[in-house]
Design an enzyme around this catalytic site. Structure first.
Site, short mmCIF file in Angstrom:
data_model
loop_
_atom_site.label_atom_id
_atom_site.label_comp_id
_atom_site.label_asym_id
_atom_site.label_seq_id
_atom_site.Cartn_x
_atom_site.Cartn_y
_atom_site.Cartn_z
N LYS A 123 42.56 40.55 39.90
CA LYS A 123 41.48 40.46 40.88
C LYS A 123 41.56 41.61 41.90
O LYS A 123 42.66 42.00 42.30
CB LYS A 123 41.60 39.11 41.61
CG LYS A 123 40.62 38.91 42.75
CD LYS A 123 39.19 38.77 42.29
CE LYS A 123 38.19 38.90 43.43
NZ LYS A 123 36.83 39.22 42.95
N ASN A 181 26.93 37.94 40.98
CA ASN A 181 27.95 37.45 41.89
C ASN A 181 28.03 38.31 43.13
O ASN A 181 27.82 39.51 43.09
CB ASN A 181 29.31 37.37 41.19
CG ASN A 181 30.10 38.67 41.26
OD1 ASN A 181 30.72 38.99 42.28
ND2 ASN A 181 30.05 39.44 40.19
N ASN A 235 43.75 46.26 40.32
CA ASN A 235 42.45 46.74 40.77
C ASN A 235 42.48 46.78 42.29
O ASN A 235 42.73 45.76 42.94
CB ASN A 235 41.38 45.77 40.23
CG ASN A 235 39.96 46.16 40.60
OD1 ASN A 235 39.52 45.92 41.73
ND2 ASN A 235 39.24 46.73 39.67
N CYS A 278 32.62 49.98 46.37
CA CYS A 278 32.66 49.29 47.66
C CYS A 278 32.26 50.29 48.74
O CYS A 278 32.37 51.49 48.57
CB CYS A 278 34.02 48.67 47.91
SG CYS A 278 35.40 49.60 47.28
N THR A 313 29.56 45.95 37.85
CA THR A 313 28.31 45.19 37.75
C THR A 313 27.11 45.99 38.28
O THR A 313 27.26 46.88 39.12
CB THR A 313 28.42 43.89 38.54
OG1 THR A 313 28.87 44.20 39.86
CG2 THR A 313 29.42 42.95 37.90
N GLY A 324 27.64 40.04 32.26
CA GLY A 324 27.34 39.17 31.13
C GLY A 324 26.52 39.87 30.07
O GLY A 324 26.20 41.06 30.18
N THR A 365 33.09 38.38 32.11
CA THR A 365 32.41 37.11 32.30
C THR A 365 32.67 36.09 31.17
O THR A 365 32.73 34.89 31.42
CB THR A 365 30.89 37.38 32.43
OG1 THR A 365 30.72 38.27 33.54
CG2 THR A 365 30.09 36.14 32.68
C1 LIG Z 1 32.79 36.87 39.61
C2 LIG Z 1 33.15 38.29 39.32
C3 LIG Z 1 34.10 38.94 40.11
C4 LIG Z 1 34.43 40.26 39.88
N1 LIG Z 1 35.37 40.86 40.66
C5 LIG Z 1 35.68 42.17 40.45
C6 LIG Z 1 36.67 42.82 41.25
O1 LIG Z 1 37.30 42.20 42.11
N2 LIG Z 1 36.91 44.15 41.04
C7 LIG Z 1 36.24 44.86 40.07
O2 LIG Z 1 36.49 46.03 39.90
N3 LIG Z 1 35.34 44.25 39.27
C8 LIG Z 1 35.04 42.93 39.44
N4 LIG Z 1 34.11 42.33 38.62
C9 LIG Z 1 33.43 43.12 37.57
C10 LIG Z 1 34.07 42.93 36.21
O3 LIG Z 1 35.42 43.33 36.21
C11 LIG Z 1 33.30 43.68 35.12
O4 LIG Z 1 33.33 45.07 35.42
C12 LIG Z 1 31.84 43.28 35.03
O5 LIG Z 1 31.72 41.89 35.23
C13 LIG Z 1 31.17 43.67 33.69
O6 LIG Z 1 31.79 43.03 32.59
P1 LIG Z 1 31.28 41.62 31.97
O7 LIG Z 1 29.82 41.74 31.78
O8 LIG Z 1 32.05 41.47 30.69
O9 LIG Z 1 31.65 40.58 32.96
C14 LIG Z 1 33.79 40.98 38.82
C15 LIG Z 1 32.86 40.31 38.02
C16 LIG Z 1 32.54 39.00 38.23
C17 LIG Z 1 31.54 38.32 37.34
#
Ligand SMILES: Cc1cc2nc3c(=O)[nH]c(=O)nc-3n(C[C@H](O)[C@H](O)[C@H](O)COP(=O)(O)O)c2cc1C
Ligand SMILES: Cc1cc2nc3c(=O)[nH]c(=O)nc-3n(C[C@H](O)[C@H](O)[C@H](O)COP(=O)(O)OP(=O)(O)OC[C@H]3O[C@@H](n4cnc5c(N)ncnc54)[C@H](O)[C@@H]3O)c2cc1C
Ligand code: FES
Lengths: 271, 312
Positions: free
Chosen positions: B47, B71, B101, B132, B195, B219, B268
């Site tokens: 995280k 999110n 991370n 960020c 995202t 997702g 996700t």
């Molecule tokens: C609830 C949530 C929390 C996330 N927290 C972080 C984070 O703390 N740091 C980060 O670099 N990416 C974070 N992400 C992004 C994911 O690591 C990933 O890059 C993104 O969700 C795309 O992949 P996916 O479609 O397979 O989820 C988060 C995604 C979600 C859904």
């Protein structure tokens, strides 16, 4: 112990208007689920809905390895769930979350279980446990409320346990007319809720939980509430289920799926 | 069954296989340890970690959308010290790589985080979350401004010997510009994508569905966008890539490898099936066997053009 697997549907029958009890085969959940814990259930058509949804464990049948939940049909997932027949499968992760904490010594405490609508199932599991552990039946008070008689669930199950049972509906179509807090007020006025040896456990819609929590605070009764939030993962990692709480360091967020769903009502910051 | 080689070398970072779990979707590993054999994962991207603990944004923070979710968690996390003392000891027991991370509001915060984690036993790489806000630049995201990207990467580079992964934001006009900036700054590896910024509105109540108004979309809905970006970046830079965005199964993962990613991260999908990462790993192995491949690295970036019309 928890499982994450496809579970076979044993039965899926209607128990009230738009409400069904689904029985699933999962020896792990059947053996390990505690009152207040939930399972994350997922049924999809394509990627809709994407996530599973949380449902409280209602009954367990450890000998057969089955458990059940009662669900209210609200949106996509519960609509898909209602179409499931015996032999179909549902993806289940659980049991998850914490449980209702039974105030000790259990035999000397008046346990007040306050249910709103589809919040009744986990309280049934709790009532069953209390009775099985030998708590005198008259020391288990259940206030089971719903908007209308056809939305009230678990009534016959509570009755079977022989606990001190109240039914209450907002339109008076069954039992007392009013809200669960009206019953609590009545009990309190008659001196039947002694603050020193009482424990309130509540599960239902947020507005009801808040009202019960305020009542408990006013009458100095310890109270536990099972909070409803969305729960994308159920495992404590997404942080999408945050509940605002008061801690010694000020305001903080706790995760309903692992730190809850049961919280001490006194720590919850109501929206 | 013939054995396929799954070990991959991403610049300075060796992984026992190319399947990682994405930051924010797998906590600190312990949350999944009874359901997933962590020893089988290529790595865990923990995280997002900040210098000090963060409480996160008000609720509601997440909302489901068509084949995806938005999110706005707001980087709720325990902070770097608690990570090192309370979370890392558990992860050290496992074979998989631990990738931290990190996120900061300023260059100094990124530097302090990198310095603090450098040489800490059990940390195998850093992943810079540059999606960020940069407080020195009025809150514009580090990852959106190529100059800020280059600068934050090079400043972190000087503070750590750990393999440095830079996680690219997809919320840019041309992601290859930002990718080159990160490589210029000294990135060993790029991961993409984070995202996509979006929002959701409830027509009935006429309100935004998220307390924060906007959130990051993840997702299956973002997979085609992410896949294209991975392919574009693979053409533009020489460093290895970790591809992610909507990977739900092994076929999705293979597509990212073909597009040019040397490893993939499952995000996700972990929420709806805790064991999906293992299924993806096994599915990639099966795919390679079926394709007569002996080494996963041999398929990286091998996607070919669509068959010419005449061949249909
Ligand atoms: C609830 C949530 C929390 C996330 N927290 C972080 C984070 O703390 N740091 C980060 O670099 N990416 C974070 N992400 C992004 C994911 O690591 C990933 O890059 C993104 O969700 C795309 O992949 P996916 O479609 O397979 O989820 C988060 C995604 C979600 C859904
Ligand atoms: C710990 C826990 C235990 C639960 N136990 C049970 C249970 O035993 N039985 C049961 O039926 N439900 C239970 N729920 C609630 C259940 O998870 C939701 O109702 C679920 O989201 C329904 O999914 P859906 O896809 O059918 O509807 P969704 O698409 O999620 O929702 C459809 C519509 O209903 C609204 N909605 C969703 N949830 C609620 C709610 N709680 N109150 C009011 N409106 C809502 C949504 O805003 C939406 O407009 C529990 C929730 C939690 C957190
Ligand atoms: S539902 Fe994901 S952290 Fe609670």
């Amino acid at each position: 112990m928890r499982c994450a697997e496809y579970c076979e549907v044993v039965a899926n029958r209607q128990v009230a208007t738009s409400q069904f009890e689904i029985q699933l085969h999962s020896p792990v959940v059947a053996r390990h689920a505690q009152p207040g814990q939930f399972v994350q259930m997922r049924v999809q058509s394509g990627y809709e809905p994407l996530f599973g949804r949380p449902f409280s464990v209602f009954r367990t049948f450890p000998e057969r390895g089955d458990f059940s939940v009662i669900y209210l049909v609200r949106g996509t997932l519960t609509q898909l769930l209602a179409q499931k027949r015996r032999g179909d499968t549902v993806f289940v992760v659980g049991p998850l979350g914490n449980r209702f904490l039974v105030r000790q010594p259990a035999g000397e405490v008046l346990h007040v279980l306050v249910a709103g609508g589809v919040g009744a199932p986990p309280l049934y599991l709790l009532a069953e446990e209390l009775v099985q552990k030998g708590v005198p039946r008259q020391q288990v008070v259940v206030v089971n409320g719903a908007r209308r008689h056809d939305l009230l669930v678990c009534q016959e199950h509570f009755a079977e346990l022989g606990v001190h049972l109240w039914a209450v509906t907002e339109d008076g179509s069954l039992g007392e007319k009013g809200k669960v807090t009206d019953i609590l007020k009545g009990l309190s006025q008659r001196g039947e809720l002694p603050s020193g040896r009482c424990q309130v456990y509540a599960c239902g819609p947020s507005a009801m939980l808040e009202a019960v929590a305020k009542f408990a605070q006013k009458h100095d009764l310890p109270c536990q509430v099972s909070m409803e939030t969305m729960m994308p993962c159920g495992l404590g990692v997404c942080l999408g289920c945050a509940v605002k709480v008061r801690t010694s360091n000020g305001i903080d967020y706790k995760r309903a799926c692992v730190d809850g769903p049961v919280f001490d009502a006194a720590e919850v910051v109501w929206a | 069954m013939s054995k396929v080689k799954m070990e991959v070398q991403l610049g300075p970072l060796r992984l026992q296989n190319p399947v990682l779990v994405a930051s924010g979707t797998f906590g600190y590993g312990s949350e999944y340890a009874d359901l997933v054999d962590l020893n089988r994962l290529g790595g865990i991207m923990v995280k997002g970690t900040t210098l000090h603990p963060r409480a996160g944004n008000p609720m509601p923070r997440m909302v489901e959308t068509a084949a995806g979710c938005l999110n706005s968690i707001g980087l709720q996390n325990v902070g770097v010290e608690a990570f090192i003392h309370e979370k890392l000891p558990f992860l050290r027991q496992y074979r998989c790589a631990v990738i931290v991370n990190i996120a900061g509001d300023s260059y100094e915060e990124f530097e302090q985080l990198a310095e603090r984690l450098d040489g800490v036993d059990g940390v195998h790489a850093l992943e810079l979350n540059i999606s960020c806000p940069n407080q020195e630049k009025g809150g514009i995201h580090f990852g959106v401004d190529p100059e800020a990207t280059r600068k934050v990467v090079s400043r972190v580079r000087r503070r750590t010997r750990l393999p440095l992964i830079v996680k690219l934001s997809p919320n840019v006009t041309d992601i290859t510009v930002n990718a080159r900036a990160a490589v210029d700054g000294g990135a060993d590896i790029l991961s993409l994508v984070n995202t996509f910024v979006g929002t959701a509105i409830d027509a009935k109540t006429r309100r935004f569905k998220l307390a924060n108004i906007t959130g990051g979309l993840s997702g299956p809905a973002i997979k085609p966008l992410a896949l294209y970006m991975v392919w574009q970046v693979a053409q533009a830079v020489k460093v290895p890539l970790i591809g992610m965005g909507g990977i739900m199964n092994a076929t999705d993962a293979v597509e990212f490898l073909l597009a040019g990613a040397s490893a993939v991260a499952v995000g996700t999908a972990n929420y709806l099936n805790p064991r999906v990462s293992i299924e993806v790993l096994e599915g990639i192995e099966q795919y390679l066997r079926e394709q007569g491949e002996k080494d996963v690295k041999d398929i990286v970036g091998t996607v070919k053009r669509c068959k010419p019309e005449s061949e249909f």
